[in-house]
Motif scaffolding. Sequence first.
Motif, PDB file in Angstrom:
ATOM      1  N   CYS A 192       1.220  -1.150  -0.096  1.00 20.85           N
ATOM      2  CA  CYS A 192       0.081   0.155   0.215  1.00 20.85           C
ATOM      3  C   CYS A 192       0.678   0.455  -0.129  1.00 20.85           C
ATOM      4  N   PHE A 193       2.078   0.851   0.032  1.00 28.17           N
ATOM      5  CA  PHE A 193       2.780   2.144   0.061  1.00 28.17           C
ATOM      6  C   PHE A 193       3.219   2.919  -1.230  1.00 28.17           C
ATOM      7  N   ALA A 194       2.056   2.713  -2.358  1.00 28.99           N
ATOM      8  CA  ALA A 194       2.315   2.659  -3.578  1.00 28.99           C
ATOM      9  C   ALA A 194       0.918   3.495  -4.026  1.00 28.99           C
ATOM     10  N   LEU A 195       0.116   3.515  -2.708  1.00 29.88           N
ATOM     11  CA  LEU A 195      -1.652   3.773  -3.179  1.00 29.88           C
ATOM     12  C   LEU A 195      -1.759   5.140  -3.536  1.00 29.88           C
ATOM     13  N   PRO A 196      -0.651   6.258  -3.189  1.00 23.89           N
ATOM     14  CA  PRO A 196      -0.984   7.376  -2.633  1.00 23.89           C
ATOM     15  C   PRO A 196      -0.422   7.862  -4.669  1.00 23.89           C
ATOM     16  N   PHE A 197       0.948   7.358  -5.571  1.00 22.73           N
ATOM     17  CA  PHE A 197       1.039   6.817  -6.683  1.00 22.73           C
ATOM     18  C   PHE A 197       0.468   6.296  -7.642  1.00 22.73           C
ATOM     19  N   PHE A 198      -0.760   5.651  -7.683  1.00 26.89           N
ATOM     20  CA  PHE A 198      -1.540   4.774  -8.323  1.00 26.89           C
ATOM     21  C   PHE A 198      -2.332   5.317  -9.732  1.00 26.89           C
ATOM     22  N   VAL A 199      -2.672   6.020  -9.270  1.00 24.41           N
ATOM     23  CA  VAL A 199      -3.151   6.875 -10.664  1.00 24.41           C
ATOM     24  C   VAL A 199      -2.243   7.006 -11.904  1.00 24.41           C
ATOM     25  N   GLN A 200      -1.256   7.736 -11.404  1.00 19.29           N
ATOM     26  CA  GLN A 200       0.089   8.346 -12.356  1.00 19.29           C
ATOM     27  C   GLN A 200       0.472   6.882 -12.947  1.00 19.29           C
ATOM     28  N   LEU A 201       0.900   5.828 -12.041  1.00 24.30           N
ATOM     29  CA  LEU A 201       1.565   4.556 -12.634  1.00 24.30           C
ATOM     30  C   LEU A 201       0.392   3.862 -13.177  1.00 24.30           C
ATOM     31  N   GLU A 202      -0.813   3.352 -12.829  1.00 19.85           N
ATOM     32  CA  GLU A 202      -1.623   3.449 -13.434  1.00 19.85           C
ATOM     33  C   GLU A 202      -2.377   3.314 -15.080  1.00 19.85           C
ATOM     34  N   ALA A 203      -1.881   4.705 -15.249  1.00 17.94           N
ATOM     35  CA  ALA A 203      -1.551   5.357 -16.111  1.00 17.94           C
ATOM     36  C   ALA A 203      -1.132   4.898 -17.175  1.00 17.94           C
ATOM     37  N   GLN A 204      -0.287   4.257 -16.738  1.00 16.90           N
ATOM     38  CA  GLN A 204       0.878   3.597 -18.227  1.00 16.90           C
ATOM     39  C   GLN A 204       1.137   2.533 -17.631  1.00 16.90           C
ATOM     40  N   ARG A 205       0.755   1.925 -16.839  1.00 14.65           N
ATOM     41  CA  ARG A 205       1.058   0.124 -16.630  1.00 14.65           C
ATOM     42  C   ARG A 205       0.102  -0.304 -16.542  1.00 14.65           C
ATOM     43  N   GLY A 206      -1.569   0.324 -17.042  1.00 16.10           N
ATOM     44  CA  GLY A 206      -2.981  -0.604 -16.229  1.00 16.10           C
ATOM     45  C   GLY A 206      -3.733  -1.511 -16.919  1.00 16.10           C
ATOM     46  N   MET A 207      -4.443  -1.955 -16.229  1.00 16.56           N
ATOM     47  CA  MET A 207      -5.003  -3.467 -16.933  1.00 16.56           C
ATOM     48  C   MET A 207      -5.810  -2.527 -18.182  1.00 16.56           C
ATOM     49  N   ASN A 208      -5.909  -1.081 -17.802  1.00 21.96           N
ATOM     50  CA  ASN A 208      -7.381  -0.877 -19.369  1.00 21.96           C
ATOM     51  C   ASN A 208      -6.075  -0.277 -20.121  1.00 21.96           C
ATOM     52  N   VAL A 209      -4.617  -0.564 -19.988  1.00 21.52           N
ATOM     53  CA  VAL A 209      -4.179   0.030 -20.812  1.00 21.52           C
ATOM     54  C   VAL A 209      -2.750  -0.396 -22.322  1.00 21.52           C
ATOM     55  N   ILE A 210      -2.088  -1.441 -21.013  1.00 22.47           N
ATOM     56  CA  ILE A 210      -1.471  -2.538 -21.476  1.00 22.47           C
ATOM     57  C   ILE A 210      -1.731  -4.056 -22.253  1.00 22.47           C
ATOM     58  N   LYS A 211      -1.372  -3.817 -23.021  1.00 20.61           N
ATOM     59  CA  LYS A 211      -1.849  -5.113 -23.867  1.00 20.61           C
ATOM     60  C   LYS A 211      -0.877  -6.795 -23.784  1.00 20.61           C
ATOM     61  N   PRO A 212      -1.363  -7.883 -23.674  1.00 19.27           N
ATOM     62  CA  PRO A 212       0.373  -8.724 -24.209  1.00 19.27           C
ATOM     63  C   PRO A 212       0.863  -8.212 -25.056  1.00 19.27           C
ATOM     64  N   ASP A 213       1.636  -9.078 -25.156  1.00 18.51           N
ATOM     65  CA  ASP A 213       2.587  -9.291 -25.694  1.00 18.51           C
ATOM     66  C   ASP A 213       2.975 -10.363 -26.818  1.00 18.51           C
ATOM     67  N   PRO A 214       2.695 -10.344 -27.803  1.00 12.70           N
ATOM     68  CA  PRO A 214       2.515 -12.196 -28.424  1.00 12.70           C
ATOM     69  C   PRO A 214       4.382 -12.744 -28.754  1.00 12.70           C
ATOM     70  N   ARG A 215       5.328 -11.459 -27.965  1.00 12.85           N
ATOM     71  CA  ARG A 215       6.804 -12.134 -27.687  1.00 12.85           C
ATOM     72  C   ARG A 215       6.547 -13.259 -27.201  1.00 12.85           C
ATOM     73  N   ILE A 216       6.072 -13.166 -25.746  1.00 13.28           N
ATOM     74  CA  ILE A 216       6.171 -13.735 -24.617  1.00 13.28           C
ATOM     75  C   ILE A 216       5.057 -14.860 -24.659  1.00 13.28           C
ATOM     76  N   LYS A 217       6.197 -15.898 -24.505  1.00  8.19           N
ATOM     77  CA  LYS A 217       5.093 -17.453 -23.831  1.00  8.19           C
ATOM     78  C   LYS A 217       4.911 -17.949 -22.473  1.00  8.19           C
ATOM     79  N   ALA A 218       5.373 -17.267 -21.702  1.00  9.11           N
ATOM     80  CA  ALA A 218       5.808 -18.513 -20.506  1.00  9.11           C
ATOM     81  C   ALA A 218       6.715 -17.403 -19.556  1.00  9.11           C
ATOM     82  N   VAL A 219       5.985 -17.466 -18.212  1.00 14.03           N
ATOM     83  CA  VAL A 219       6.177 -16.460 -17.182  1.00 14.03           C
ATOM     84  C   VAL A 219       6.937 -17.382 -15.996  1.00 14.03           C
ATOM     85  N   PHE A 220       8.028 -17.288 -15.407  1.00 14.56           N
ATOM     86  CA  PHE A 220       8.604 -17.948 -14.108  1.00 14.56           C
ATOM     87  C   PHE A 220       8.464 -16.932 -13.086  1.00 14.56           C
ATOM     88  N   ALA A 221       8.370 -17.022 -12.405  1.00 14.11           N
ATOM     89  CA  ALA A 221       8.223 -16.366 -10.616  1.00 14.11           C
ATOM     90  C   ALA A 221       8.865 -16.845  -9.642  1.00 14.11           C
TER      91      ALA A 221
END
Length: 358
Positions: A192-221
């Motif tokens: 939640c430390f990020a919450l005060p800044f989330f409007v700006q962050l979401e404008a750049q990497r939000g779920m309504n902004v970014i799309k899946p990159d077709p080059r990426i096939k798998a993710v290991f976290a």
Amino acid sequence: MKRPDAPPLAARGGAAVGVKTLQLTDSSRQRTITAEVWYPATETEQSLIYQAQVGQTPVRIAGRASRDAAPAGGSFPLIVASHGQPGTRFQFAYLNEHLASWGFVVASLDHPGSTYQTLTQQNYISSIVDRPLDLLFAIGEVAKQIPSADATKVGLLGYSYGGYSVINAAGAGLDGQALSEYCRATSNEGPCFALPFFVQLEAQRGMNVIKPDPRIKAVFAMAPYGQPWIGAKSLANFKLPLFVAVGEADDVATYRRDALEYFRQAGSPNKYLLTLTAAQHNPFVECPPEVRSREDDFWRCWEPVWDQERAHDLARHFATAFFAQFLQNNSEAGRYLNPSLPGFKPRTTVGVRLEASK
């Protein structure tokens, strides 16, 4: 030398490994990223030392590769790796080197502003956007400099903040509403430390902004942080193969808040959760002996219960199986992605739990 208790794919692969350091300059963001790249090579590999850092402590990490060797002929899937916050491109060098021996080109980034030398308080916020963009930029740039890297078959590999970074880069966008609801319910805990800044962050990497990159096939976290930044709705639309590896006693990227929810909420038809009983946040990172001279840096990579060499073998085994299955279409290796833990010797499954949803 492979330990007797190591699972099958912890053994080094058949390719000789080369390594080189690249500078990747993204002029659109005025950002230069140092990348260490391991790749199948033509020359005989040799012992070498990676000069790295843990906190303020210079460390020497032993490896086996040929510096600046000529790449082997052919085309190999590209894996782009993202370290913790703070961290270094050598934070899990053992794993990057191992994957190269199995026929992958692995580019591990030093995220500017997120290394031990460069992290500031402000970067904890800005890197929520910058780090995924680093990964996406590196895909094309590494392929320009390493012609054997196949940028149409890409895997992402990340640890801690890097775990968030790879999931976001692969298309799971930020969700400010989900974070707000989480913070109300938990009295502004953890992410939640990020919450005060989330409007700006979401404008750049939000779920309504970014799309899946077709080059990426798998993710290991590994021990991924920041699940409340993304939330259930965004993760439900995440369809790529996903492998989450975590310590059940993780008290940084906590098990129930982060790793478990990334796994449960992802819409991936092929998803896996590796849980190490009693492990905390660091079972999958390098922890060279030099850190014992500085207590603060010792805590940055130490594990209280798990033998890290053993944990590293598990990371080698499962990362190889996962990327071989989904980037190389290698079903023989992929058969090890089974909760029954095929190939493990008697008594070696204690504390190891694999779940799968297909």
